[in-house]
Design a protein around this motif. Structure first.
Motif, PDB file in Angstrom:
ATOM      1  N   ALA A  32       0.847  -1.261  -0.038  1.00  0.00           N
ATOM      2  CA  ALA A  32      -0.042  -0.011  -0.026  1.00  0.00           C
ATOM      3  C   ALA A  32       0.922   1.353   0.051  1.00  0.00           C
ATOM      4  O   ALA A  32       0.680   2.317  -0.784  1.00  0.00           O
ATOM      5  CB  ALA A  32      -0.931   0.030   1.195  1.00  0.00           C
ATOM      6  N   ASP A  33       1.826   1.224   0.953  1.00  0.00           N
ATOM      7  CA  ASP A  33       2.871   2.210   0.856  1.00  0.00           C
ATOM      8  C   ASP A  33       3.446   2.633  -0.694  1.00  0.00           C
ATOM      9  O   ASP A  33       3.777   4.000  -1.014  1.00  0.00           O
ATOM     10  CB  ASP A  33       3.922   2.438   1.981  1.00  0.00           C
ATOM     11  N   THR A  34       3.805   1.662  -1.283  1.00  0.00           N
ATOM     12  CA  THR A  34       4.345   1.793  -2.413  1.00  0.00           C
ATOM     13  C   THR A  34       3.480   2.358  -3.696  1.00  0.00           C
ATOM     14  O   THR A  34       3.622   3.172  -4.232  1.00  0.00           O
ATOM     15  CB  THR A  34       5.060   0.272  -3.084  1.00  0.00           C
ATOM     16  N   ALA A  35       2.272   1.866  -3.531  1.00  0.00           N
ATOM     17  CA  ALA A  35       0.982   2.542  -4.510  1.00  0.00           C
ATOM     18  C   ALA A  35       0.831   3.804  -4.101  1.00  0.00           C
ATOM     19  O   ALA A  35       0.668   4.593  -4.896  1.00  0.00           O
ATOM     20  CB  ALA A  35      -0.020   1.421  -4.323  1.00  0.00           C
ATOM     21  N   GLN A  36       0.633   4.276  -2.812  1.00  0.00           N
ATOM     22  CA  GLN A  36       0.525   5.533  -2.444  1.00  0.00           C
ATOM     23  C   GLN A  36       1.740   6.613  -3.005  1.00  0.00           C
ATOM     24  O   GLN A  36       1.537   7.603  -3.455  1.00  0.00           O
ATOM     25  CB  GLN A  36       0.307   5.748  -0.861  1.00  0.00           C
ATOM     26  N   ALA A  37       2.930   6.039  -2.866  1.00  0.00           N
ATOM     27  CA  ALA A  37       4.026   6.757  -3.256  1.00  0.00           C
ATOM     28  C   ALA A  37       4.007   6.968  -4.656  1.00  0.00           C
ATOM     29  O   ALA A  37       4.467   8.006  -5.323  1.00  0.00           O
ATOM     30  CB  ALA A  37       5.319   5.968  -2.824  1.00  0.00           C
ATOM     31  N   ILE A  38       3.600   6.196  -5.429  1.00  0.00           N
ATOM     32  CA  ILE A  38       3.547   6.106  -6.899  1.00  0.00           C
ATOM     33  C   ILE A  38       2.372   7.299  -7.240  1.00  0.00           C
ATOM     34  O   ILE A  38       2.835   8.208  -8.188  1.00  0.00           O
ATOM     35  CB  ILE A  38       3.191   4.970  -7.505  1.00  0.00           C
ATOM     36  N   ARG A  39       1.311   7.211  -6.805  1.00  0.00           N
ATOM     37  CA  ARG A  39       0.035   8.147  -6.855  1.00  0.00           C
ATOM     38  C   ARG A  39       0.784   9.535  -6.590  1.00  0.00           C
ATOM     39  O   ARG A  39       0.595  10.512  -7.382  1.00  0.00           O
ATOM     40  CB  ARG A  39      -1.112   7.840  -6.116  1.00  0.00           C
ATOM     41  N   LYS A  40       1.316   9.835  -5.402  1.00  0.00           N
ATOM     42  CA  LYS A  40       1.600  10.999  -4.851  1.00  0.00           C
ATOM     43  C   LYS A  40       2.891  11.624  -5.819  1.00  0.00           C
ATOM     44  O   LYS A  40       2.503  12.769  -6.011  1.00  0.00           O
ATOM     45  CB  LYS A  40       2.328  11.111  -3.628  1.00  0.00           C
ATOM     46  N   ALA A  41       3.724  10.869  -6.101  1.00  0.00           N
ATOM     47  CA  ALA A  41       4.863  11.212  -7.030  1.00  0.00           C
ATOM     48  C   ALA A  41       4.396  11.779  -8.400  1.00  0.00           C
ATOM     49  O   ALA A  41       4.768  12.534  -9.083  1.00  0.00           O
ATOM     50  CB  ALA A  41       6.048  10.179  -7.319  1.00  0.00           C
ATOM     51  N   ARG A  42       3.401  10.987  -8.837  1.00  0.00           N
ATOM     52  CA  ARG A  42       3.014  11.200 -10.310  1.00  0.00           C
ATOM     53  C   ARG A  42       2.052  12.359 -10.161  1.00  0.00           C
ATOM     54  O   ARG A  42       2.179  13.230 -10.961  1.00  0.00           O
ATOM     55  CB  ARG A  42       2.005  10.185 -10.717  1.00  0.00           C
ATOM     56  N   ALA A  43       1.164  12.869  -9.086  1.00  0.00           N
ATOM     57  CA  ALA A  43       0.481  13.827  -8.750  1.00  0.00           C
ATOM     58  C   ALA A  43       1.571  15.151  -8.842  1.00  0.00           C
ATOM     59  O   ALA A  43       1.415  16.186  -9.336  1.00  0.00           O
ATOM     60  CB  ALA A  43      -0.320  13.640  -7.718  1.00  0.00           C
ATOM     61  N   ASP A  44       2.488  14.863  -8.051  1.00  0.00           N
ATOM     62  CA  ASP A  44       3.726  16.279  -7.976  1.00  0.00           C
ATOM     63  C   ASP A  44       4.125  16.645  -9.210  1.00  0.00           C
ATOM     64  O   ASP A  44       4.452  17.727  -9.329  1.00  0.00           O
ATOM     65  CB  ASP A  44       4.637  15.611  -6.887  1.00  0.00           C
ATOM     66  N   LYS A  45       4.259  15.554 -10.101  1.00  0.00           N
ATOM     67  CA  LYS A  45       4.919  15.772 -11.164  1.00  0.00           C
ATOM     68  C   LYS A  45       3.905  16.344 -12.594  1.00  0.00           C
ATOM     69  O   LYS A  45       3.955  16.314 -13.742  1.00  0.00           O
ATOM     70  CB  LYS A  45       5.865  14.633 -11.909  1.00  0.00           C
ATOM     71  N   SER A  46       2.783  16.400 -11.911  1.00  0.00           N
ATOM     72  CA  SER A  46       1.529  16.439 -12.917  1.00  0.00           C
ATOM     73  C   SER A  46       1.429  15.914 -14.100  1.00  0.00           C
ATOM     74  O   SER A  46       1.220  16.223 -15.337  1.00  0.00           O
ATOM     75  CB  SER A  46       1.287  17.961 -13.135  1.00  0.00           C
ATOM     76  N   LEU A  47       1.391  14.370 -13.887  1.00  0.00           N
ATOM     77  CA  LEU A  47       1.416  13.546 -15.175  1.00  0.00           C
ATOM     78  C   LEU A  47       0.049  12.525 -14.736  1.00  0.00           C
ATOM     79  O   LEU A  47      -0.459  12.381 -13.596  1.00  0.00           O
ATOM     80  CB  LEU A  47       2.471  12.571 -14.883  1.00  0.00           C
ATOM     81  N   THR A  48      -0.536  12.520 -15.946  1.00  0.00           N
ATOM     82  CA  THR A  48      -1.681  11.261 -16.004  1.00  0.00           C
ATOM     83  C   THR A  48      -1.085   9.983 -16.069  1.00  0.00           C
ATOM     84  O   THR A  48       0.141   9.894 -16.159  1.00  0.00           O
ATOM     85  CB  THR A  48      -2.659  11.562 -17.190  1.00  0.00           C
TER      86      THR A  48
END
Length: 150
Positions: A77-93
């Motif tokens: 779960a922490d890996t999945a959350q880190a992927i979502r957060k990093a993608r949102a920070d870079k404003s990528l879809t």
């Protein structure tokens, strides 16, 4: 000189009578109708070069008696959350991230939802594209500079 007998025949090799191996079901049926003796054997290792050992049978028995079916490990779960957060920070879809790492958008979606079976190559690509650690300890922290280890 002695007299030779040209009429006698000397057999040097005589092949023994071997049992006929029936390869087709029709041959077995024909033998049953005529009342011929039929012997059947089942090969446990047919088509392989491995010999049957006691250990092999123990392994098969262990598999047969195992009641629990273990599901393959999923992304934490922490890996999945880190992927979502990093993608949102870079404003990528999800689609843009998938294009960056040369994977299908469905792969990114599965990793973010935690349903994917972790693949080290995909995680490495995501780490590089997002600039965030996704494996080991300190998940979610920025990646250090690339270079030689001292």
């Amino acid at each position: 000189m002695s007299e030779q007998n040209w009429e006698s025949v000397t057999v040097i090799r005589k092949s023994g009578t071997r049992p006929k191996v029936a390869r087709k079901e029709a041959d077995v049926t024909r033998a049953r109708r005529t009342g011929a003796e039929i012997q059947t054997e089942r090969k446990t290792q047919g088509g392989t070069n491995k010999g049957a050992t006691g250990l092999h049978y123990q392994q098969l028995a262990k598999i047969d008696y195992a009641n629990d079916v273990v599901a393959p490990p999923k992304v934490k779960a922490d890996t999945a959350q880190a992927i979502r957060k990093a993608r949102a920070d870079k404003s990528l879809t999800q689609k843009e991230l998938a294009t960056k790492i040369n994977e299908k958008p469905q792969v990114v979606q599965e990793y973010e939802s935690g349903k994917a079976i972790p693949n080290q190559q995909v995680l490495t690509k995501m780490e590089r594209a997002l600039g965030v650690k996704l494996r080991g300890t300190n998940i979610g922290e920025p990646l250090g500079p690339r270079g030689k280890k001292k």
